[in-house]
Design a protein around this motif. Structure first.
Motif, PDB file in Angstrom:
ATOM      1  N   THR A  18       6.198  11.281   8.120  1.00 47.25           N
ATOM      2  CA  THR A  18       5.667   9.981   7.731  1.00 47.25           C
ATOM      3  C   THR A  18       5.360   9.970   6.236  1.00 47.25           C
ATOM      4  O   THR A  18       5.101  11.014   5.636  1.00 47.25           O
ATOM      5  N   LEU A  19       5.395   8.773   5.660  1.00 46.93           N
ATOM      6  CA  LEU A  19       5.072   8.601   4.246  1.00 46.93           C
ATOM      7  C   LEU A  19       4.037   7.487   4.150  1.00 46.93           C
ATOM      8  O   LEU A  19       4.292   6.373   4.570  1.00 46.93           O
ATOM      9  N   GLU A  20       2.832   7.856   3.655  1.00 51.15           N
ATOM     10  CA  GLU A  20       1.766   6.851   3.574  1.00 51.15           C
ATOM     11  C   GLU A  20       1.313   6.693   2.135  1.00 51.15           C
ATOM     12  O   GLU A  20       1.496   7.596   1.322  1.00 51.15           O
ATOM     13  N   LEU A  21       0.709   5.549   1.848  1.00 49.14           N
ATOM     14  CA  LEU A  21       0.175   5.406   0.505  1.00 49.14           C
ATOM     15  C   LEU A  21      -1.231   4.843   0.539  1.00 49.14           C
ATOM     16  O   LEU A  21      -1.636   4.170   1.484  1.00 49.14           O
ATOM     17  N   ASP A  22      -1.949   5.210  -0.501  1.00 49.66           N
ATOM     18  CA  ASP A  22      -3.315   4.755  -0.655  1.00 49.66           C
ATOM     19  C   ASP A  22      -3.430   4.428  -2.140  1.00 49.66           C
ATOM     20  O   ASP A  22      -3.233   5.292  -2.983  1.00 49.66           O
ATOM     21  N   SER A  23      -3.666   3.155  -2.436  1.00 53.05           N
ATOM     22  CA  SER A  23      -3.604   2.771  -3.838  1.00 53.05           C
ATOM     23  C   SER A  23      -4.639   1.717  -4.174  1.00 53.05           C
ATOM     24  O   SER A  23      -4.959   0.869  -3.351  1.00 53.05           O
ATOM     25  N   ALA A  24      -5.154   1.791  -5.374  1.00 56.66           N
ATOM     26  CA  ALA A  24      -6.057   0.757  -5.864  1.00 56.66           C
ATOM     27  C   ALA A  24      -5.591   0.386  -7.261  1.00 56.66           C
ATOM     28  O   ALA A  24      -5.378   1.260  -8.108  1.00 56.66           O
ATOM     29  N   GLU A  25      -5.423  -0.902  -7.478  1.00 54.46           N
ATOM     30  CA  GLU A  25      -4.912  -1.377  -8.762  1.00 54.46           C
ATOM     31  C   GLU A  25      -5.853  -0.927  -9.877  1.00 54.46           C
ATOM     32  O   GLU A  25      -7.065  -1.117  -9.799  1.00 54.46           O
ATOM     33  N   GLY A  26      -5.266  -0.310 -10.890  1.00 50.59           N
ATOM     34  CA  GLY A  26      -6.054   0.126 -12.042  1.00 50.59           C
ATOM     35  C   GLY A  26      -6.663   1.505 -11.890  1.00 50.59           C
ATOM     36  O   GLY A  26      -7.143   2.090 -12.850  1.00 50.59           O
ATOM     37  N   ARG A  27      -6.662   2.046 -10.661  1.00 49.63           N
ATOM     38  CA  ARG A  27      -7.283   3.353 -10.459  1.00 49.63           C
ATOM     39  C   ARG A  27      -6.270   4.456 -10.147  1.00 49.63           C
ATOM     40  O   ARG A  27      -6.462   5.600 -10.517  1.00 49.63           O
ATOM     41  N   GLY A  28      -5.215   4.076  -9.445  1.00 50.06           N
ATOM     42  CA  GLY A  28      -4.201   5.076  -9.144  1.00 50.06           C
ATOM     43  C   GLY A  28      -3.709   5.014  -7.712  1.00 50.06           C
ATOM     44  O   GLY A  28      -4.175   4.203  -6.913  1.00 50.06           O
ATOM     45  N   THR A  29      -2.746   5.885  -7.440  1.00 50.14           N
ATOM     46  CA  THR A  29      -2.058   5.858  -6.148  1.00 50.14           C
ATOM     47  C   THR A  29      -1.908   7.276  -5.623  1.00 50.14           C
ATOM     48  O   THR A  29      -1.705   8.210  -6.396  1.00 50.14           O
ATOM     49  N   THR A  30      -2.026   7.424  -4.292  1.00 54.07           N
ATOM     50  CA  THR A  30      -1.673   8.689  -3.646  1.00 54.07           C
ATOM     51  C   THR A  30      -0.611   8.420  -2.596  1.00 54.07           C
ATOM     52  O   THR A  30      -0.806   7.568  -1.727  1.00 54.07           O
ATOM     53  N   PHE A  31       0.520   9.110  -2.707  1.00 56.71           N
ATOM     54  CA  PHE A  31       1.519   9.088  -1.650  1.00 56.71           C
ATOM     55  C   PHE A  31       1.360  10.378  -0.860  1.00 56.71           C
ATOM     56  O   PHE A  31       1.277  11.467  -1.442  1.00 56.71           O
ATOM     57  N   THR A  32       1.296  10.251   0.461  1.00 62.53           N
ATOM     58  CA  THR A  32       1.164  11.437   1.292  1.00 62.53           C
ATOM     59  C   THR A  32       2.366  11.553   2.213  1.00 62.53           C
ATOM     60  O   THR A  32       2.631  10.671   3.023  1.00 62.53           O
ATOM     61  N   LEU A  33       3.078  12.658   2.037  1.00 59.09           N
ATOM     62  CA  LEU A  33       4.270  12.914   2.836  1.00 59.09           C
ATOM     63  C   LEU A  33       3.900  13.978   3.875  1.00 59.09           C
ATOM     64  O   LEU A  33       3.454  15.063   3.502  1.00 59.09           O
ATOM     65  N   THR A  34       4.038  13.645   5.149  1.00 55.34           N
ATOM     66  CA  THR A  34       3.690  14.591   6.202  1.00 55.34           C
ATOM     67  C   THR A  34       4.948  14.944   6.990  1.00 55.34           C
ATOM     68  O   THR A  34       5.643  14.053   7.479  1.00 55.34           O
ATOM     69  N   LEU A  35       5.234  16.248   7.076  1.00 54.65           N
ATOM     70  CA  LEU A  35       6.441  16.693   7.774  1.00 54.65           C
ATOM     71  C   LEU A  35       6.079  17.668   8.887  1.00 54.65           C
ATOM     72  O   LEU A  35       5.156  18.468   8.726  1.00 54.65           O
ATOM     73  N   PRO A  36       6.797  17.618  10.001  1.00 55.43           N
ATOM     74  CA  PRO A  36       6.556  18.626  11.035  1.00 55.43           C
ATOM     75  C   PRO A  36       6.994  20.011  10.530  1.00 55.43           C
ATOM     76  O   PRO A  36       7.906  20.099   9.723  1.00 55.43           O
ATOM     77  N   ARG A  37       6.319  21.055  10.955  1.00 55.61           N
ATOM     78  CA  ARG A  37       6.729  22.395  10.528  1.00 55.61           C
ATOM     79  C   ARG A  37       6.763  23.325  11.733  1.00 55.61           C
ATOM     80  O   ARG A  37       6.283  22.984  12.801  1.00 55.61           O
TER      81      ARG A  37
END
Lengths: 129, 414
Positions: B395-414
């Motif tokens: 899955t690929l998720e994002l968490d972002s706030a305008e002016g503050r920054g963004t985090t993309f989180t990539l989760t893979l089975p292992r």
């Protein structure tokens, strides 16, 4: 056993790329014995005077590099010619197709000249011994 | 009703009169029932008429109803038009399987069972099948299969509602071929440009001045950019056409992430963005396609750098984690939790407006913050990253706030 520089056939329908490949072959210390701009002429040249190595573009008019490679493998006189395929298609399926046709190696376009020189050296190292 | 007592006690005249009255009452009752029956029959006829007229009005979809053995009982004008046979030639005479490409049916397990298996399991099923028309023509049809019940609710057969997709699929194929052709045609001149540039840049006999080297470096960088664009276009076309496959192997995701940092290092330094890498020392193996995972990581890191103003920071954090049954990802191992690998790419950049986050993974979509700040790009990177992630079961998720920054989180089975 033949002595002297390894003999290489270069086939590509793009003049500029063919010239670039020839240059790399010479930098690798080999001799370009024939140049061809399509599949049938590449096959004729290889049959008339089998080279040590054939550098074949995959998508050529008349016959593809894969077809030329398979035809070389099928005839005893040319079965031992080493084959390096060059292709603009670089997906794993393309590589698998090339190796299935009997190619010894596969290089995706755009290739680095230094990389091509190294491959040609590697593939002809047995021929000059 | 009469009783035996009445018969015994009544006189014949009275009895006759009573019988006449009873007869009249029964007649009236019968006439009333007759009327009711007529109304009911008319209603049923009207309802059947409505159903038939609706089904008959459908000329662009084939509606085919069969019994439990696949023998055709309903054949609407859409089916007549699509498959070229009138209702009279088909109903009760032919089976639904007669109109399917035999090889395709065989490959799916053969017979009616192959057609209805998924609908039997899930209540309905929609997929492409190849129909054979009366003239031998092969048609790509999107067929919705549902079970049919009779008036008692018992299983009575199957419904097959088909939409002709032949032209749509042909157009998709043409698009795919077109993109492949264009990609090849663009790659060939780019091969020449990059090859000859390399000759000029690396010629020991004729060294270049610093200025010449700088100019040609710009040419090379832009040629590489064109090449990447061609590759991205080709890749999205392959994803669209379903021709995208992974070459799975054991991949050390930590090495992939370090390589992504290395790739972005020069660009980040030039842009004045600090790059921080935090990966497990012992590596983190996953099962996946090394090239594609590298591409996904490169895209996320390159994006983060691109959208972060000078003086900002991009952090790449890779951790082993576990995904619990409810989908939550936790840092510690738990019973029944599935092991996953988590890559978080966090920037202190311009951020993505909340209203645009849902569209972010669509092809060619560009956030208003990207356009406003003139950040270069065409909007393919995230679509590609998402496609790669999905193909890996991640899955690929994002968490972002305008002016503050963004985090993309990539989760893979292992």
């Amino acid at each position: 056993m033949p002595t002297g520089p390894a003999r290489v056939l270069v086939a590509d329908d793009e003049d500029d790329i063919r010239a670039l490949v020839c240059l790399a072959v010479r930098r690798a210390g080999c001799t370009v014995v024939a140049e061809a701009a399509d599949g049938p002429r590449a096959l004729t040249a290889a049959r008339t005077d089998p080279p040590d190595l054939a550098v074949l573009d995959v998508s050529m008019p008349g016959a593809t590099g894969l077809e030329v490679c398979a035809a070389l493998r099928a005839a005893p006189a040319t079965a031992a010619v080493r084959v390096l395929l060059l292709s603009a298609g670089a997906s794993p399926d393309d590589v698998a197709g090339g190796l299935a046709a009997g190619a010894d190696d596969y290089l995706a376009k755009p290739f680095s000249v230094a990389g091509l020189v190294a491959r040609v050296r590697e593939l002809t190292s047995g021929a000059t011994a | 009703m009469t009783t035996t007592d009445d018969v015994r006690t009544a006189t014949p005249e009275v009895e006759l009169e009573r019988l006449r009255a009873e007869n009249a009452a029964l007649l009236a009752q019968m006439q009333h029932r007759d009327g009711e029956l007529e109304v009911a029959t008319r209603m049923l006829q009207a309802r059947a008429q409505t159903m038939t007229s609706v089904i008959d009005a459908v000329t662009e979809q084939s509606i085919i109803g069969t019994d439990v053995d696949g023998v055709i009982r309903v054949w609407n004008p859409g089916a007549e038009k699509l498959l070229g046979l009138p209702r009279a030639d088909v109903v009760r005479r032919r089976s639904i399987t007669d109109f399917h490409l035999p090889e395709e049916l065989e490959a799916a397990g053969g017979g009616l069972a192959a057609l209805v298996r998924a609908a039997q399991e899930h209540g309905s099923d929609v997929r492409d099948w190849t129909y054979l028309a009366a003239g031998g023509e092969e048609l790509t049809v999107s067929v919705a299969v549902t079970p049919r019940t009779d008036d008692t609710g018992a299983h009575a057969g199957w419904n097959f509602v088909g939409t002709d997709m032949t032209e749509v699929r042909a157009t998709e194929r043409m698009k795919d071929q077109f993109v492949s052709l264009i990609s090849h045609e663009l790659r060939t001149p780019l091969s020449s440009i990059l090859g000859y540039l390399e000759l000029v840049l690396d010629d020991p006999d004729q060294p270049l001045t610093d200025e010449q080297r700088q100019y040609l470096g710009t040419v090379e960088r832009n040629a590489q950019r064109l090449l990447r664009l061609v590759g991205d276009l080709l890749f999205t076309a392959q994803v669209d056409a379903g021709r995208f496959s992974l070459q799975p192997e054991d991949v050390d995701l930590a090495a992939v992430v370090r390589a992504a940092e290395e790739t972005a290092r020069v660009t980040a330094a030039t842009a004045g963005v600090e790059l921080v890498v935090d990966v497990p020392d012992g590596g983190l193996p996953v099962r996946g396609d090394a090239v594609r995972l590298g591409q996904a990581s490169d895209n996320l890191v390159a994006n983060a750098v691109k959208f972060t103003p000078r003086g900002g920071r991009v952090t790449l954090t890779l951790r082993a984690a576990w995904r619990t049954a409810d989908g939550t990802v936790v840092p510690e191992e738990q019973p029944d939790a599935v092991p996953v690998a988590r890559l978080a790419v966090t920037d202190t950049g311009i951020g993505i407006p909340a209203g645009e986050q849902a569209q972010l993974f669509a092809r060619f979509f560009r956030a208003s913050t990207a356009r406003r700040n003139a950040v270069p790009g065409v909007g393919l990177g995230l679509a590609i990253t998402k496609a790669i992630t999905t193909a890996h079961g991640g899955t690929l998720e994002l968490d972002s706030a305008e002016g503050r920054g963004t985090t993309f989180t990539l989760t893979l089975p292992r």
